[in-house]
Design an enzyme around this catalytic site. Structure first.
Site, PDB file in Angstrom:
ATOM      1  N   HIS A   1       0.841  -1.194   0.000  1.00 35.38           N
ATOM      2  CA  HIS A   1       0.000   0.000   0.000  1.00 35.38           C
ATOM      3  C   HIS A   1       0.876   1.243   0.000  1.00 35.38           C
ATOM      4  CE1 HIS A   1      -2.549   3.091   2.250  1.00 35.38           C
ATOM      5  NE2 HIS A   1      -2.988   3.031   1.007  1.00 35.38           N
TER       6      HIS A   1
ATOM      7  N   GLU B   1       3.076   0.695   3.230  1.00 35.69           N
ATOM      8  CA  GLU B   1       2.660  -0.380   4.124  1.00 35.69           C
ATOM      9  C   GLU B   1       2.712  -1.711   3.377  1.00 35.69           C
ATOM     10  OE1 GLU B   1      -0.640   1.416   7.073  1.00 35.69           O
ATOM     11  OE2 GLU B   1      -1.223   1.443   4.972  1.00 35.69           O
TER      12      GLU B   1
END
Length: 322
Positions: free
Chosen positions: A180, A192
């Protein structure tokens, strides 16, 4: 600038040999050397704002050939314009030379040929709208098309990674992972990474290494709705929209108090416009549906604006006009 001096050059489709040469040049100039067997080619699915920024970052920082694919030629045309603008800005700011901009641009290959490129790349990053069924369909195709060692990543932060891994099938599930990227991708220093229940250590370690290659200090999250960033950020934006909806303050004043009072680079409503109101709504819906917690219920105003086509910067109108 790239758009004025090199536009004709960057529109010329380069031969694969040329792309390999440019990849080697960029690897030395913009990134550390890539060990043998590591990720050297990438497909990004979805030529929206995020997908295009991921492709740009992978070419510039990672020195890899990138295939940016979409089902819509208009989306690819907009992506090419976005790439030119990003590179123009870098040249004007003297962060890169015009030749370096040309080399980076030449490594990003917009294409409609999804089926033909997936078997040829080392990694895929899916970056389409936050619609669970759409992502499941894509991962079902990836599971059957990708080579046996290709990493299958998703840019989602709200949809279950284990759900997408299961959609990829038993032979590919251990290669599914979430990467992410934080908006704006090109300048944010972090991202992430989240594992599905199926994700192997090999997949995880190679992904973390590639994120470092892209200049990202990756943080590890669990496979829960929103991970860290959007579990905090999107409800914050939703609450700001709710405050506008109930007459607490105007758009400008809500943003001003968070910018000037709490030193945010931009207020929550302008940030929502930047992310895309449709994306904010999709994430809120997933948070609400997956947790059943009423605190994640999407604002009525947010839904109405998406219904009206007021999606923010990408549509020219959101909480502000663009």
């Amino acid at each position: 600038m790239l758009s004025s001096l090199n536009r004709q050059l960057v529109r010329i489709p380069a031969r694969p040999q040329f792309h390999r040469l440019l990849s080697a040049v960029a690897s030395n100039r913009f990134a550390d050397s890539v060990p043998a067997g590591r990720i050297e080619s990438l497909a990004v699915i979805g030529a929206g704002q995020m997908g295009t920024s991921i492709a740009y970052t992978a070419a510039k920082k990672g020195g890899v050939n990138v295939f940016l694919t979409d089902v819509n030629q208009d989306a690819l045309d907009r992506a090419q314009n976005q790439l030119d603008r990003m590179l123009d800005r870098e040249v004007v700011q003297k962060k890169i030379s015009p030749m370096q901009a040309f080399e980076i641009r030449s490594m990003v290959n917009p294409t409609l040929s999804f089926e033909s490129i997936i078997p040829e790349v080392d990694m895929v990053i899916e970056s389409v709208s936050e619609i669970p069924q759409l992502k499941r369909e894509i991962f079902g195709k990836l599971g059957s098309l990708a080579a046996p060692d290709t990493i299958l990543a998703t840019n989602t932060s709200s949809i279950s990674i284990s759900l997408l891994a299961a959609a990829a099938g038993t032979k590919a599930a251990d290669r599914v992972i979430a990467t992410h990227f934080i908006h704006p991708v090109a300048t944010s220093p972090t991202c992430e990474v989240a594992r599905a229940l199926h994700t192997s250590d090999v997949t995880f370690n190679k992904t973390m290494e590639f994120m470092r290659k892209l200049g990202k200090d990756a943080v590890v999250a669990t496979d829960t709705p929103g991970f860290i960033a959007n579990r905090l950020l999107i409800p914050f934006i939703n609450e700001a929209i709710g405050s506008l909806e109930t007459g607490v303050a105007s758009v400008e004043d809500i943003d001003k108090v968070m910018q000037m009072g709490y030193h945010m680079p931009m207020g929550p409503l302008r940030l929502a416009d930047s992310i895309g109101l449709d994306t904010c709504l999709y994430i809120m819906k997933v948070l609400y549906n997956d947790t059943g917690d009423s605190k994640y219920r999407p604002s009525v105003r947010l839904g109405r604006m998406v219904d009206a086509g007021y999606l923010g910067q990408k549509s020219g109108k959101g909480f502000y006009d663009y």
